[in-house]
Enzyme design. Structure first.
Site, PDB file in Angstrom:
ATOM      1  N   GLU A  95       3.310  -2.819  -6.544  1.00 52.91           N
ATOM      2  CA  GLU A  95       4.040  -3.061  -7.805  1.00 52.91           C
ATOM      3  C   GLU A  95       5.578  -3.244  -7.301  1.00 52.91           C
ATOM      4  O   GLU A  95       6.439  -3.441  -8.098  1.00 52.91           O
ATOM      5  CB  GLU A  95       3.789  -2.275  -9.049  1.00 52.91           C
ATOM      6  CG  GLU A  95       4.312  -0.859  -8.574  1.00 52.91           C
ATOM      7  CD  GLU A  95       4.472   0.099  -9.896  1.00 52.91           C
ATOM      8  OE1 GLU A  95       5.392  -0.103 -10.525  1.00 52.91           O
ATOM      9  OE2 GLU A  95       3.148   0.633 -10.265  1.00 52.91           O
ATOM     10  N   CYS A 129       0.205   0.660 -11.201  1.00 56.92           N
ATOM     11  CA  CYS A 129      -0.391   1.602 -10.172  1.00 56.92           C
ATOM     12  C   CYS A 129      -1.823   0.918  -9.811  1.00 56.92           C
ATOM     13  O   CYS A 129      -2.679   1.633  -9.105  1.00 56.92           O
ATOM     14  CB  CYS A 129      -0.401   3.091 -10.353  1.00 56.92           C
ATOM     15  SG  CYS A 129       1.166   3.591 -10.792  1.00 56.92           S
ATOM     16  N   HIS A 264      -5.714   9.218  -9.568  1.00 56.20           N
ATOM     17  CA  HIS A 264      -4.235   8.776  -9.650  1.00 56.20           C
ATOM     18  C   HIS A 264      -3.542   9.768  -9.737  1.00 56.20           C
ATOM     19  O   HIS A 264      -3.407  10.462 -10.857  1.00 56.20           O
ATOM     20  CB  HIS A 264      -3.965   7.486 -10.456  1.00 56.20           C
ATOM     21  CG  HIS A 264      -2.604   6.878 -10.621  1.00 56.20           C
ATOM     22  ND1 HIS A 264      -1.877   6.689  -9.411  1.00 56.20           N
ATOM     23  CD2 HIS A 264      -1.891   6.848 -11.520  1.00 56.20           C
ATOM     24  CE1 HIS A 264      -0.682   6.539  -9.580  1.00 56.20           C
ATOM     25  NE2 HIS A 264      -0.598   6.575 -10.975  1.00 56.20           N
TER      26      HIS A 264
END
Length: 508
Positions: A95, A129, A264
Site C-alpha cells: 500500500e 494491509c 496481522h
C-alpha cells in the site's frame, strides 16, 4: 524435492502448493519505544505496555518501496541460488504507493534482465494491509491453474508504515518479505479452507496522494478488525466442518486444532486481544462448555453476550485475555518477534514461528489477514511432516533462524534523530529533482537504495556493496538498467530444482 512435481504424479492438481522459501528484510535503524515515550511526553508504558511494542524500524529518505522490494528479492534469489528464469510469475502486495500507474513489479524486472527472462506474469495488488495476502493467493491460484507453465511464482509483500506526529506514530514500522511459491512446499495451503469477509468502511485510508500519512479512525479500525475476525473464523469453521463431514468425522473445530496462530499485527497488544476474541467465539459456539474446569473456567457469566456488543467491553476482554493467556504463549507469542521489535510492516505476515523444525512439523498454522477499508481472510497452512536434515522444511527454518541476530545488528538512534528523519521524508516524499541526504553507510550491506529522483520523477537506484568496509559511491543506476551482480558472501542454502509443470520444464 521442493518445487518439483513429476508430470506423471500431478493429476488434476499440483501437490501441496504453498511457500517453499522465504526471505525477510528489515531496516538497519530503529528507535526504542521506551525512549520514544519519554520524547513524546506520554505516560510510561503507553507504547511498551499499552501497545506491546519494544522497537520501531524506520527508513531514511534513502529507501522507498522499490528499494525495499529490490533488496528482499535479490537476497532471496542469492541465498537459495535460484536463477531468474525459473520464475514465471511475480506478484507484489503493497500500500506504499509512489506512482499511480507504474507498478513496483515492473521496477523489480531489472533484476531479471541478465537472465533474459521477460515472460513473467503478475503486477501489484493494493488494499491497505491485505495486499500481500491477495498477492499470495494470486500466486497459489496461478500454480493450481491451467495457466501454470511449471515455473515458480514469487510473491513480495512490503511497506513503509509512517504516521504524522501524534498517537498513531508509535505503530509504524517498515520491511519486506519475499516468498517462493510452488508445488511440494513445506508450507502448503489447505485447499478450500479460507474464511473471507469484505465490507466498506473508512477506518484507515490515504486520500492525500502526495503524502505518506493515512487518515485513521482508530476506534472504528479496531471494531472493523475484530468484527472481520469474528466473521472469518465463523466461515472457516463452517468450511472445515463440511470437509470433516464428507470425510465421516463428527467433531467440533476449536482453537486447539491450530498448532499455531498468526495475526496481522498493527501492534502486538491487538494480537493478544484477537486470540482472546477467538476464544470468546469458541465459548459462545460450544453447545455445552465446561465452566468448572479447563479453559472456560469461571466464564459462565458471559454465556449470553452478543459478540457485536463486546468490541470495547473491558470486562469481556479482560476475562478472555486471562482465559487465553496460556494458549497465547503456546500458539501465537513466538510469531510477534518481528512485530514487537520492528513494528507494523502492513502487508507482511510474521512467520517467526518457523524456528524449531521438529516442533512445527505436521502442524496446521492459522493466519488472519486484515486490510482496512476493509478486506480480511482467515486461512491455514499445513506444515510438512518431513523435518529431516536437508529437507525443504529444514532449509526454510534454517534460513530464518537468525531473525534475532538480524534485529540485534541494527543501529539504535535517538527519538530526535528518528523525528528528523520523519520530517525529512514528509518534506521530500514526492519531490522531483531530489537527491537523498541519508548516509549510505547506515544501510545494511547489500541493500538497494535511492540515489536520486530526476526532473521527471524517474527514480534511480544502486545497491550497497556486500563488503563490510564503506565503498565509494557507486555509479548511478536507473531502475530500467541492469544492475551489476554482486555475489553474496553469506552461506547459501542448497539449490532448489526448478518447479516442473505440465506445460514447461525450465532448468535451474
Amino acid at each position: 524435492m521442493p518445487g518439483s512435481a513429476p508430470i506423471s504424479c500431478l493429476g488434476p492438481w499440483p501437490k501441496d502448493v504453498g511457500i517453499i522459501a522465504m526471505e525477510l528484510y528489515i531496516p538497519s535503524q530503529y528507535v526504542d519505544q521506551t525512549e520514544l515515550e519519554q520524547f513524546d511526553g506520554v505516560s510510561a508504558g503507553k507504547y511498551t505496555v499499552g501497545l506491546g511494542q519494544a522497537g520501531m524500524g524506520f527508513c531514511s529518505d534513502r529507501e522507498d518501496i522499490n528499494s525495499l522490494c529490490l533488496t528482499v528479492v535479490q537476497r532471496l534469489m542469492e541465498k537459495y541460488g535460484l536463477s531468474y528464469d525459473s520464475v514465471g510469475r511475480l506478484e507484489v502486495g503493497t500500500e506504499t504507493i509512489i506512482d499511480k500507474s507504474k507498478s513496483v513489479k515492473t521496477v523489480l524486472m531489472q533484476l531479471f534482465e541478465d537472465s533474459g527472462n521477460t515472460d513473467v506474469e503478475g503486477i501489484d495488488t493494493t488494499n491497505a494491509c491485505y495486499g500481500g495476502t491477495a498477492a499470495l493467493f494470486n500466486a497459489v491460484n496461478w500454480v493450481e491453474s491451467s495457466s501454470w507453465d511449471g515455473r515458480y511464482a514469487l510473491v513480495v509483500a512490503g511497506d513503509i508504515a509512517v504516521y504524522a506526529t501524534g498517537s498513531a506514530r508509535p505503530t509504524g514500522g517498515a520491511g519486506a518479505v519475499a516468498m517462493l511459491v510452488g508445488p511440494n512446499a513445506p508450507l502448503a495451503f489447505e485447499r478450500g479452507l479460507r474464511g473471507t469477509h469484505m465490507q466498506h468502511a473508512y477506518d484507515f485510508y490515504k486520500p492525500d496522494m502526495v503524502s505518506e500519512y493515512p487518515v485513521v479512525d482508530g476506534k472504528l479500525s479496531i471494531e472493523c478488525y475484530l468484527s472481520a475476525l469474528d466473521r472469518c473464523y465463523s466461515v472457516y469453521r463452517n468450511k472445515i466442518h463440511a470437509q470433516w463431514q464428507r470425510e465421516g468425522l463428527e467433531k467440533h473445530f476449536n482453537l486447539e486444532d491450530f498448532g499455531y496462530l498468526v495475526f496481522h499485527s498493527p501492534y502486538c497488544k491487538l494480537v493478544q486481544k484477537s486470540l482472546a476474541r477467538l476464544m470468546l467465539n469458541d465459548f459462545l459456539s460450544h453447545p455445552n462448555p465446561n465452566t468448572e474446569t479447563g479453559p472456560f473456567t469461571g466464564l459462565d457469566a458471559y454465556r449470553d453476550v452478543k459478540p457485536e456488543e463486546t468490541y470495547f467491553d473491558r470486562d469481556v476482554e479482560k476475562a478472555f485475555m486471562k482465559a487465553s493467556a496460556e494458549l497465547f504463549d503456546r500458539k501465537t507469542k513466538l510469531s510477534l518477534l518481528i512485530s514487537n521489535q520492528n513494528g507494523n510492516m502492513y502487508t507482511h505476515q510474521s512467520m517467526a514461528v518457523l524456528q524449531t523444525t521438529a516442533q512445527i512439523a505436521g502442524q496446521r498454522i492459522g493466519v488472519f489477514s486484515y486490510g482496512s477499508g476493509f478486506a480480511a481472510t482467515l486461512y491455514s497452512l499445513r506444515v510438512t511432516q518431513d523435518h529431516t536434515p536437508g529437507s525443504s522444511l529444514d532449509k526454510l527454518v534454517s534460513s530464518l533462524s537468525d531473525l534475532q541476530d538480524r534485529l540485534n545488528s541494527r543501529k539504535k538512534v535517538s527519538p530526535a534523530v528518528f523525528s528528523e528523519n520523519m520530517k525529512l521524508r514528509e518534506e521530500t516524499h514526492h519531490l522531483a529533482s531530489y537527491v537523498p541526504r541519508g548516509p549510505v553507510e547506515d544501510l545494511f550491506p547489500g541493500t538497494w537504495y535511492l540515489t536520486r529522483v530526476d526532473e521527471k520523477h524517474r527514480r534511480e537506484y544502486a545497491r550497497r556493496s556486500l563488503e563490510c568496509e564503506v565503498q565509494a559511491e557507486p555509479e548511478l543506476v536507473r531502475s530500467s538498467t541492469t544492475p551489476e551482480h554482486i555475489p553474496s558472501p553469506v552461506k547459501k542454502m542448497p539449490r532448489f530444482p526448478a518447479a516442473t509443470g505440465p506445460s514447461a520444464a525450465v532448468s535451474n
